[in-house]
Enzyme design. Structure first.
Site, PDB file in Angstrom:
ATOM      1  N   THR A  90       0.818  -1.216   0.000  1.00 47.09           N
ATOM      2  CA  THR A  90       0.000   0.000   0.000  1.00 47.09           C
ATOM      3  C   THR A  90       0.852   1.266   0.000  1.00 47.09           C
ATOM      4  OG1 THR A  90      -0.114  -0.040   2.406  1.00 47.09           O
ATOM      5  CG2 THR A  90      -1.895  -1.132   1.217  1.00 47.09           C
TER       6      THR A  90
ATOM      7  N   ARG B 213      -1.719  -2.223  10.297  1.00 45.75           N
ATOM      8  CA  ARG B 213      -2.573  -1.059  10.081  1.00 45.75           C
ATOM      9  C   ARG B 213      -3.233  -1.073   8.696  1.00 45.75           C
ATOM     10  NH1 ARG B 213      -0.351   3.637   8.550  1.00 45.75           N
ATOM     11  NH2 ARG B 213       1.660   2.673   8.929  1.00 45.75           N
TER      12      ARG B 213
ATOM     13  N   ARG C 228      22.032  -3.973   1.505  1.00 49.94           N
ATOM     14  CA  ARG C 228      22.739  -3.546   0.290  1.00 49.94           C
ATOM     15  C   ARG C 228      24.248  -3.752   0.349  1.00 49.94           C
ATOM     16  NH1 ARG C 228      19.285   1.918  -0.200  1.00 49.94           N
ATOM     17  NH2 ARG C 228      17.497   1.082  -1.357  1.00 49.94           N
TER      18      ARG C 228
ATOM     19  N   CYS D 177      17.671   4.862  -4.932  1.00 48.25           N
ATOM     20  CA  CYS D 177      17.203   5.545  -6.144  1.00 48.25           C
ATOM     21  C   CYS D 177      18.256   6.459  -6.757  1.00 48.25           C
ATOM     22  CB  CYS D 177      15.943   6.345  -5.842  1.00 48.25           C
ATOM     23  SG  CYS D 177      16.048   7.334  -4.333  1.00 48.25           S
TER      24      CYS D 177
ATOM     25  N   LYS E 166      25.453   6.371   0.692  1.00 45.84           N
ATOM     26  CA  LYS E 166      24.924   5.306  -0.178  1.00 45.84           C
ATOM     27  C   LYS E 166      25.481   5.473  -1.595  1.00 45.84           C
ATOM     28  CE  LYS E 166      20.424   4.892   2.201  1.00 45.84           C
ATOM     29  NZ  LYS E 166      19.014   5.396   2.125  1.00 45.84           N
TER      30      LYS E 166
ATOM     31  N   HIS F  49      14.013  12.488  -9.581  1.00 47.39           N
ATOM     32  CA  HIS F  49      15.275  13.001  -9.060  1.00 47.39           C
ATOM     33  C   HIS F  49      16.113  13.535 -10.230  1.00 47.39           C
ATOM     34  CE1 HIS F  49      14.344  11.383  -5.256  1.00 47.39           C
ATOM     35  NE2 HIS F  49      15.179  10.362  -5.177  1.00 47.39           N
TER      36      HIS F  49
ATOM     37  N   ASN G 101      12.175   8.612  -9.670  1.00 50.77           N
ATOM     38  CA  ASN G 101      12.769   7.892  -8.536  1.00 50.77           C
ATOM     39  C   ASN G 101      11.917   6.740  -8.039  1.00 50.77           C
ATOM     40  OD1 ASN G 101      11.260  10.388  -7.846  1.00 50.77           O
ATOM     41  ND2 ASN G 101      11.421   9.616  -5.768  1.00 50.77           N
TER      42      ASN G 101
END
Lengths: 342, 342
Positions: free
Chosen positions: A14, A42, A102, A131, A222, A251, A324
């Site tokens: 979601t 939730r 990662r 991204c 990153k 981006h 992105n």
């Protein structure tokens, strides 16, 4: 896995990226036998549409992965850390779109246009890079192969959707408030869980993600670490400045690259025209260059504003734009899943 | 000129920068004997308030400069090219805030914190540099003196007010239209007089000013050329990427600088704390860094996000923010005028 249909789970179904992943599975006619949509307690009970069928979202629990062949995770690092090992135990191959694994040496970090061969080394987990890294390495792959480079200096112009759907809502609500001269109370940016939150509307915030080391943010580190790992080349030097700007989606990056060999700009353009996943949009005289609004919903990485550093004949400036949530997240994830089934 | 009151003319008095110049003359209690407010024929007859007096705007004509001691020009390059020579002929010293004379070898290009001594060489005209250059050289002056540098790589995040009041109105109207799902028709950006105009709201446009040479825009080349001239050092190599973002006021710059000597980051911070016109805001852990919204209306250049390139011990990343209409235009212009009368 052979070329048959497979059971797929989307974790974070979601969320902003989860929704795009489901749309990509549809759009690319991914061979789904059964689609399981998982999310937090939730969100359990909500419904998601897939190929005109309504699917009830289930809570993501360790047992939810029984019978799943491929699990696509986009629900944040802590969810991945907790649930990916259970999914692997149940026999699923996980494509994880968070920072959780990662840099794990046992986990391939894959951008199909750059290092698809690494997929074969997986032990149940494949990580999707961040991204901002993905679009940079796609734009640079052809130049790496043809000219080589050791040095990248990048400044980013990052969209708010990278911080999640709540951050986008805040940007839009806040923009309305600013335009109407009404008060507002920032809660989401730069980082929801940190103490201080700043106005994003009509502003630029030079912080994405938490502080990491030596004065760099995690987002900046990153780009440093993931780029080396994806190219499999520890000698690549990256220094990054990551900035959030009031753009919803897409981006942009100003990249300075010093090539190892002499180049002709027209040859670089040809390399980029021929590169997988790249669309060249580069003619300043005609006012042709990529912009975030033009990249929305597209899978490609758009490159323009190519020009030589007038003071350093081996160096090149370029402007790189991509959606992105698409190539930066959902479409790269689904591309990895496609490689797994093919 | 001695330290007495002087007759001042502001050309472009009804424009965004002209208005700020008049406010700066008030705020700094500039020794004005008589203030003449000049503008295009279209704006003549409007009134401007100065020290609680109402001044009727007159048309800027060659004869309007009779009796003027100091003329502050901010009405666009073509107006300056036409009228500055007449103002000089009438005996006025002109401080020109356009691109018309900046690279003229007979015209000093002055940022008081960097090269105030150049004012003495004027022959009737002193140029105010471009906004994006001014904040960069102020931020770098102390480092130039103490460590030296030859090489700058800069990416800008520029506010819409740099393109004029009509562009700001368009950004705000367009933002409303986007939020309400209404149509809009871009007319102002990136460059009013060029053929193509793009959405600025929730977008980033990698073009400021017209194309110049070798694929660079004029804005980018201003940063290259003006930086050398202001430091009086042709060996400084600048490469720039100039980008407009949906911010009303306040330019930001991601600057990469390679120093000539080794440095300790804490020493660099101290140099910047001591530097004229600079405010250091630099503590990522405490989420302290400059942002455009915090710089609005301020005269200083704000510097933060200082960090060493992890791969190049001599190089430094920094994030520099300033109000482009203040230090980038009006307050630098009035500082030059102050030097002229003192």
């Amino acid at each position: 896995m052979s070329n048959k249909t497979v059971n797929v789970a989307v974790v974070g179904a979601t969320g902003a990226v989860g929704e795009k992943i489901i749309r990509e599975l549809e759009a690319k006619d991914f061979p789904v036998k059964n689609l399981k949509c998982l999310a937090s307690k939730r969100s359990a009970g909500k419904t998601v549409t897939f190929k005109n069928e309504s699917i009830v979202v289930e809570e993501a629990t360790p047992d939810a992965f029984r019978g799943v062949d491929i699990a696509l995770f986009s629900a944040g690092g802590s969810v991945s850390k907790q649930l990916v090992p259970h999914a692997v135990e149940h026999g699923a191959v996980c494509v994880d779109n968070t920072n959780a694994f990662r840099m794990d040496p046992n986990v391939p970090l894959v951008v199909p246009e750059v290092n698809s061969e690494k997929i074969r080394e997986h032990q149940g987990i494949i990580s999707n890079p961040n991204c901002s890294t993905i679009q940079m390495v796609v734009a640079l792959k052809a130049l790496y192969d043809y000219y080589g480079f050791k040095r990248l200096i990048v400044s980013t112009y990052q969209a708010v959707s990278g911080a999640g759907a709540n951050a986008v809502k805040e940007l839009l609500d806040q923009s309305r408030a600013v335009l109407n001269g009404e008060p507002f109370d920032p809660q989401q940016l730069p980082v929801g869980k940190l103490n201080k939150h700043f106005q994003m509307a009509f502003n630029a915030i030079p912080q994405i993600d938490v502080p990491d080391e030596n004065g760099y943010t995690l987002e900046e580190m990153k780009m440093v670490r993931e780029t080396k790992k994806i190219f499999g080349d520890e000698s690549i030097q990256v220094t990054a400045t990551c900035v959030r700007i009031p753009v919803v989606s897409g981006h942009a990056e100003s990249i300075y690259v010093e090539l190892e060999r002499d180049f002709q700009l027209e040859d670089v353009r040809q390399q980029l025209r021929d590169a997988d996943g790249v669309t060249l949009v580069d003619d300043l005289e005609q006012q042709l260059y990529p912009m975030p609004i033009g990249a929305e919903g597209k899978r490609d990485v758009f490159v323009g504003r190519l020009r030589r550093d007038l003071a350093n004949a081996r160096a090149l400036n370029m402007w790189v734009v991509s959606d992105n949530l698409m190539k930066g997240a959902a479409s790269n994830t689904v591309q990895i899943a496609e490689l797994l089934v093919n």
